[in-house]
Structures are given as C-alpha cells and as structure tokens.
Design an enzyme around this catalytic site. Structure first.
Site, mmCIF file in Angstrom:
data_model
loop_
_atom_site.group_PDB
_atom_site.id
_atom_site.type_symbol
_atom_site.label_atom_id
_atom_site.label_comp_id
_atom_site.label_asym_id
_atom_site.label_seq_id
_atom_site.Cartn_x
_atom_site.Cartn_y
_atom_site.Cartn_z
ATOM 1 N N PHE A 171 54.383 13.861 31.922
ATOM 2 C CA PHE A 171 53.297 13.054 31.670
ATOM 3 C C PHE A 171 53.926 11.492 31.132
ATOM 4 C CE2 PHE A 171 50.952 17.023 30.878
ATOM 5 C CZ PHE A 171 49.829 16.598 31.377
ATOM 6 N N ASP A 172 53.468 10.385 31.506
ATOM 7 C CA ASP A 172 53.613 9.248 30.949
ATOM 8 C C ASP A 172 53.050 9.251 29.548
ATOM 9 O OD1 ASP A 172 54.519 6.350 30.628
ATOM 10 O OD2 ASP A 172 52.676 6.078 30.851
ATOM 11 N N LYS A 173 53.495 8.564 28.460
ATOM 12 C CA LYS A 173 52.943 8.367 27.146
ATOM 13 C C LYS A 173 51.922 7.486 27.182
ATOM 14 C CE LYS A 173 54.562 6.234 23.491
ATOM 15 N NZ LYS A 173 53.630 5.560 23.051
ATOM 16 N N VAL A 222 52.228 12.350 35.905
ATOM 17 C CA VAL A 222 50.613 11.655 35.643
ATOM 18 C C VAL A 222 51.052 10.362 34.836
ATOM 19 C CG1 VAL A 222 48.530 12.126 34.603
ATOM 20 C CG2 VAL A 222 49.692 14.039 35.386
#
Length: 856
Positions: free
Chosen positions: A532-534, A734
C-alpha cells in the site's frame, strides 16, 4: 513451438538526457521482466523518424496492453501511428465464432493483435501506415460481422492530428497527458460491415429460431417414421431439413475455421453428423445438430445476460441536457455539449456530463459510477474560474460525474469534459476492452484445444480400424467413431473461462471496480501479498499542521510567514496543509516568494525577501550545502518524527527558523479493510511511504499493518515492488495512480484508488477503485477469488464430462446420449458463471465488527 513476434513501435521520449535515460531504463526493465518478452530495446531516432521500441514477444503470454502500460509508466508514449480501437459488434454468436473473427483479423497485414468475445466486444491493435478502420470493417463484413448502431454513433474520435508531431525525442510537456494515439478509436464510418449487424432473417435470434425449426422438423419426421403414417422418404426429407437448419451456423463456422487451417469443435460435429447420415442414421445425425445448435443458441442467450449488464453502463447517461445560455435555457443532445457550458439539472434527474457545481446544493447518488452506497453531498466551488483552470483538482464535494443521479436539490453544473471523454464513457470503453483481455486459464485452454482436437481426429481414425481387432461390421465401428467425435469435443471448455471472466468484469463494474481483463481478475484472487502507498491510500491524503517548533532567535510569525509564502506556489498536499493551517495562525499577510524550485523527494527552495529559503527534510540541507543543521533543530525534528509526524525544516539564508510537524489522518475504514483482507487470505501487507520510517511505522500500526518501509523515493518504490515479487512471487500495489504509476505498473496487479475522473489512474492501473473508498478493495479481492473458484469448477466439469464420455462412447454409448451430456455440460458452465452477476460483497458493518474483534 510458440511463435515470437518482433514489433517496432514509434515512441515519444523526453529530450532531457537524464530523463530519457531513466525513462528508457525503466521501460526496458519493466518489459524484459514480463513473462513472454524475449527481448526489448529502443532504436534511436534517425532524421524525421522518432525513436522506436523494438519488442520480441510471445503473443500467447503477453499483449500490447502490457506494453502500453509499461510505456506510460516510464513517461513515454506510443505515437498515433499505433492504432488501438475497441468496437461493439454484432454477428458473433458464441466463443468459437469470436475466436475465428479474432484470428482472421490477426492475419491482416498491419494488424498486431485482434481479440473478439462472444459478448460482441472487439479490440484491434494495428499500424495506421499499413491498414485503416475501413479495411478492418470490410474484413468484418466478409465474416458477417458489423458494428452496432449505438457504437457507430459514438463521438470519441481521437484522430492522429491530436498527437504532437513525431519529432526526434520531442518534449512531453505533461507526462500525464493522455496518449491519444492509444485511445479507443470510435470512428463514425460504419464501413461495409454495417449491413451485417442483425445476425440473419430473424435478427439476433436467428440461430435460436433455426435450432427450434430443426427440432420441430426432427420431431415430426421421427413421429411419422415411428407411426408409419407417411412414406419413409417424407421422414428422410424432414430429417434433411433438420440437418439444414441445425447445421447452418455450424457449417459457416467450420468453413471459416478450415480457411484458417484449423480444426474446431464445429468441424468435429459436422463430421459426426455426416457420418451418421452415411450410415443411414439420419435421425441421430439430425438430433446431434439440433442439440448442438440449440446449445449454441442458449449459450448465446445466457452470455447476453452478462453482456446486458455491461451495456447497462452505457445507458446510464441521459441523451439530452438542459443548457443555460444567457437568461434562457434550451435542451440539446449531450454530444453537442462543449467544455465551459452551464448545464441545469432538476431534482431526481441523471446528470448528463462531468463537471463541477457552481450553483445549488444537493445529494448525488454516485453508485452507478463509483459504487458508493451512500449519496454524496455536493456544494458549489468557491471560485468557478479557478476550478475551470484546474478541473482535476476540484474537491469531491463539488465534482460531478455523468450518469450519476441528482437528489432533491436543483444544480447548475459547469461542463469540464466532452460527452465522449466523461468518466462513464471511459469506464464503458475500458470494460468492453477488458472483455477481450484473455486470462491465464483461457490462454491455457485455448492452447489445450489446439492440441486436443487434432488428437481426437487421430483417435477417430484409429477407431475406424477397430474391425481389424474385434469382430463387428464396419457400420458399428463407424458409428462408434462418430460417437467418440461428439464425446471428445470440448465445447464446454471453450466457454468455461470467457463466461466467468465476462460475468466477473460486469459485476465488478457494477460495484464501482474497473477490472481490466481476465488476467488481473484471476491474478488478484491468487495473491497473498499487497503493498500500500500511505498518503491518500491508507490515509485521508489531507494532512494538517500539528506542531510548530521555533528555533532560537526566530519567531513563530516569521517562520509561518516564510513557510506559507513558499508553499503557496507548490501543489504538494503537504504544501497545501501548511498554507491552509499556517494562514489561520498568522496575524498578518504572508510574504511574497519567487523562483520556486522543487527538489524531488527532498523539499523545495525559493527566494523570499531577497534571501534563499529551503524547506524540506534533513537530507535537503546536506545536499543544498550552506549552514549545517543545528543540533537543537535536528533534535526537535527527531522528536516529532518519533511521534509519527512528517516534518518540514525551514531555513532562510544562513538562519534556521524552525520545524513544522504535520500528520495525515488514517482512513476510518483502513483497520477494518486490512482485517477483512487477512480473513480473505492476504497473509502479508506492506506500507510503502516517502515519509521517514518512524512516521510510516506509526501510521501502519494504526491501521493494522505490521511491515512499513519509509524514506522511499518513487524509484525506490519500484525496487521495493520488485523485491516483494522476488519474495512472494506475485504482489499487488495499491496507490493513487499518479505519483505511484511506476510502482503500479511494476506490480503483478496495480490497483488505483479514487480513479473516477483521473485519466492517469484509469490508464495505468490493472484494477481501478472508482470511489475514493478503501473498503472496495476486499470486495474486489473476494470477487476475484470467487471468479477463480468458478473458473476451476467450470474447467473441472468440462474436462470431467469429456473424461467420462470418451470411454463410455468407445464402449458403446450412442450419439444421442453423448450429445445430450455434451451440450448439458456447456449450459452448466455458462449458468454457473452467471452466478457471479449475483455476487454480494460482505457488508462493511461486518468488516468493522471483524476489526473490533481482532483489536479486542
């Protein structure tokens, strides 16, 4: 041996040497890692010829869709010479017919790839210098296939003139600009195929009527023969009529297959029916063709249900719009709308165009486009001129999408996209294109059929000589061989995967998830790791200023005035937060800044009051030189980082003014989402962030993710994904689809958040969550896993029936029972696949309960 194709594609590349080197390196690395690519290299520009991408690839394993995706991620673009069209056509009744159409078009000079589906979707990749749309239409017409009237009236016509001239390495002014040469070409020219768009004398149901006529003539002929009420010649004539109507479409398909030097299932059935006639078993031969044609017709009908689910998307937008011009209003077709016009929408009406609200307030049901279950409150933008200048940056509370449903308030909308370029139009186009992208299982079954069918013919030839081993008349041996032909025909296998993929893609689109083909649909369900990107993915993407720590000799007013002055010229989310929250704390007006320069991944610099100002992370000041970072400022920054803050250090000239701490709020749905993903079998989740590692770990822990990697530049995220793929085999990424485009392209499955209205997200990702709602991710994974199960069930049933029938017919089972079981299995797999249309996602309230239980 699988054929490898060499393909030279004209490219547009940036002129800056370092950028070009990085783009080329990323492009070639991404391509050569693809399964099926033997070699990829860039041929330098010569004279007026642009640079060319040369790819040696196996079309059975990788397609041009993946090559386009890699080019976009690398900041390159394929020129307009490379045509890419997606049409909706009529005249394709079932999957085998679709395969014949695709392979026939693939053999045309200048066509790189062509795929068609039983639902009527057609995708063609071609070289405009060798072939045009009219030639493709003509080839379709020769096969009895034509474009649908609704498709021929489409207005999304992106001509070659829309693309910049192909000078040597021309500069791409905006790397996020759409690559027009790659978009679907919905030409207005119907070509010669337009006259073949109705399937026969009874329209699209001609095959079904022919099958029923075949059945009636067969039944009457059998009744007359059994009762002896008429001469045998009359019964025979009726059986021959049944042959004609039952075999009409089968003969057409068999002829087209033989032209391609390919033996298909239809050919086997015709041989079996002809064999039965040769033995005088006209009734059994007629029964075979009747049931075979009826099965095809019912398959066509069932697939039509899934097709209608997709067609319903295109019908969401209204045909007309009420436009306000001066003090009057008039109703015009939506195709006539131009950017900047004001559209008036009454309560409870569908919105006709993409745009933003300039007057009125209302709640809008966005479920048709984004899948959101709760209507979204809309309000006017504060500045219409500013919104029009940066339409993609308009807040979600003011943005409007065509096809959504207005609530109880009247709205005035300023149009930002033409009818052919709305989010809904792009979703419809991409869903249609997704149908033509084969999944790994479908590629396998296609290869299996090509080997299996000739083997069946070989077995039949061997069985014809069974009389040399056992004592039986040749008529019995021949009958057995024909029964084996029927039993071994893998009809159900041909439709097993396409039917499931079509239903899965249609159901996902209805739920606000755009899945670009069978490959991503299958791969997503087979993953055990997701990265995941933050910012903007696990968090809201709306950071706020939480701490202002002033350095010795400076004041908070001085620090904030300088920071706001510089960050006001930046479009970064952190800059927007500093400007918004800093302005609220200021007692006076901020200063003026000039000469803003971004230092990627580190910070910014500008000139304020004649002095150079630097704002950014610790590393920025080591690279920029000048006065070193004081120990007390570094200590303040480290303390804030330990608390999970993102820090910005401000230096003006040689003097440090202090540190600003910001924090991005985690999404409320994130903990429940990660808990649900673990329940679905995702065993490893990693957060990738450009923030400092302590900040990344703090945010990750708050949303239920144990592993967080911080301090990552965009290229570092790409390397992180490659590392994860090495460790896990397959991994999804994501992100928001803009800054994360390279990482999304590198992942096995790239998933973009909040893709509605974002061209880059829609084009780059394999899966696009249309709403800015992380809770849609478990739905996508769950649907993918259900699709994989149904595909496996279908393959098992289709292969199992063949495995049972084959020895049974060798041992004496007749043609009649064999064809009933054979066609029954075809219908079973189709209707099994249609169950996906009724798939229900787990209610999010249950997901929240799961998260609470895990926390407890």
């Amino acid at each position: 041996m699988t054929e490898h194709i060499r393909l030279d594609l004209p490219l547009l590349l940036p002129t800056i040497p370092n950028e070009a080197d990085r783009c080329v390196e990323r492009l070639l690395a991404e391509l050569t890692e693809r399964d099926g690519v033997a070699e990829a290299h860039v041929i330098a520009a010569l004279g007026d010829e642009p640079a060319k991408l040369c790819v040696h690839y196996d079309p059975e394993k990788v397609g041009l869709a993946q090559i386009r995706k890699a080019a976009r991620a690398a900041g390159a673009a394929l020129t307009a010479r490379f045509g890419h069209l997606v049409w909706q056509v009529e005249g394709i009744e079932q999957e085998r017919r679709a395969r014949t159409v695709g392979e026939t078009l693939s053999r045309l000079e200048g066509v790189f790839e062509a795929q068609a589906t039983a639902s009527g979707a057609l995708r063609v990749e071609f070289d405009r210098s060798l072939i045009d749309e009219a030639r493709v239409s003509s080839a379709l017409a020769s096969l009895g296939v034509g474009r649908r009237d609704s498709d021929m009236s489409a207005t999304a016509d992106l001509a070659a003139s829309d693309v910049p001239a192909a000078a040597p390495h021309p500069v791409l002014a905006d790397k996020q600009a759409p690559d027009h040469g790659e978009d679907a070409d919905h030409s207005h020219e119907g070509g010669e195929g337009a006259g073949h768009a109705h399937g026969g004398i009874f329209g699209s149901n001609t095959e079904l009527y022919f099958a029923l006529i075949s059945g009636v003539t067969l039944a009457v002929g059998f009744a007359l023969s059994w009762t002896g009420a008429a001469p045998e010649a009359i019964s025979t004539a009726l059986y021959l009529a049944a042959y004609f109507f039952g075999g009409f479409f089968t003969v057409r398909e068999a002829i087209d297959s033989l032209k391609l030097r390919r033996f298909e299932i239809d050919t086997l059935m015709l041989v079996a029916a002809a064999g039965a006639a040769a033995l005088g078993e006209f009734a059994e031969g007629a029964l075979l063709l009747f049931l075979f044609s009826l099965g095809h017709a019912l398959e066509h009908y069932a697939m039509g249900r899934a097709k209608k689910a997709i067609e319903a998307l295109a019908e969401l937008a209204p045909q007309t719009a009420v436009v306000r011009r001066g003090s009057t209003t008039e109703e015009i077709p939506v195709e006539a709308l131009v950017i900047g016009e004001i559209v008036v929408v009454k309560p409870n009406e569908r919105l006709p165009a993409d745009g933003f609200v300039i007057e009125g307030t209302s709640s809008v049901n966005q479920a048709p486009v984004t899948g959101e279950s709760v209507p979204v409150d809309k309000q006017p933008v504060p500045d219409a001129a500013a919104a029009a200048a940066a339409a993609d940056s308009v807040a979600a509370t003011s943005r409007i999408f065509a096809g959504t449903i207005n609530g109880s308030g009247a709205l005035a909308i300023q149009v930002t996209r033409l009818a052919s370029e709305t989010t809904l139009a792009k979703v419809v186009k991409m869903v249609s294109e997704a149908e033509t992208q084969k999944s790994p299982t479908q590629r396998f079954t296609d290869r299996f059929e090509r080997i299996f069918v000739p083997l069946v013919l070989g077995l039949v030839v061997i069985l014809l000589f069974a009389g040399a081993v056992i004592d039986e008349p040749f008529s019995a041996t021949f009958y057995r061989a024909m029964a084996v032909l029927v039993a071994a025909s893998p009809c159900a296998l041909a439709i097993a995967t396409p039917s499931a993929v079509l239903s899965g893609v249609a159901r996902a689109a209805r739920g606000g998830v755009l899945v670009k083909g069978g490959g991503p649909l299958e791969n997503l369900g087979g993953l055990s790791a997701i990265a995941f990107d933050k910012t903007g993915t696990l968090t809201e993407g709306r950071p706020r200023v939480t701490d202002v720590v002033v350095a010795a000799g400076a004041t908070e007013q001085e620090l904030l005035q300088t920071a706001v002055a510089v960050e006001a010229h930046s479009d970064h989310p952190l800059a927007a937060a500093i400007v918004r929250d800093g302005t609220e704390r200021l007692n006076g007006l901020p200063q003026k800044a000039t000469d803003l320069k971004s230092i990627t991944g580190r910070g910014v610099e500008a000139v304020v009051d004649g002095q150079l100002v630097h704002i950014g992370r610790d590393e920025l000041f080591a690279e920029a030189g000048g006065t070193p970072l004081p120990q007390e400022v570094k200590a303040s920054a480290d303390e804030l980082r330990a608390q999970g803050r993102t820090i910005m250090i401000i230096r003006q000239g040689a003097r440090y003014l202090g540190v600003i701490g910001l924090m991005d709020t985690p999404r409320e749905t994130a903990p429940a989402t990660t808990a649900r993903l673990r329940e679905l079998g995702i065993t490893r989740m990693i957060m990738l962030s450009g923030d400092a590692t302590p900040v990344a770990k703090a945010v990750a822990a708050s949303v239920g993710i144990e592993d967080a990697w911080g301090d990552l530049m965009p290229e570092d995220k790409v390397e992180a994904i490659k590392k994860l793929r090495t460790e896990e085999g397959k991994v999804a990424m994501v992100g928001d689809g803009v800054n994360d485009a390279p990482a999304l392209a590198t992942a096995t499955v790239g998933i973009a958040m909040g893709a509605a209205g974002s061209d880059v997200a829609l084009e780059t990702a394999d899966v696009a969550l249309m709403a800015d709602d992380l809770a849609k991710l478990p739905f996508a994974v769950d649907l993918s896993r259900r699709t994989r199960r149904i595909i496996r069930q279908n393959v098992f049933v289709s292969m199992g029936v063949v495995a049972v029938l084959l020895p049974a017919t060798i041992l004496g089972l007749g043609i009649g029972p064999a064809v009933i079981a054979h066609e029954g299995s075809t219908l079973i797999v189709v209707f099994n696949a249609l169950r996906l249309l009724a798939f229900r996602e787990v209610p999010f309230i249950r997901q929240e309960r799961i998260a609470e239980e895990r926390t407890a």
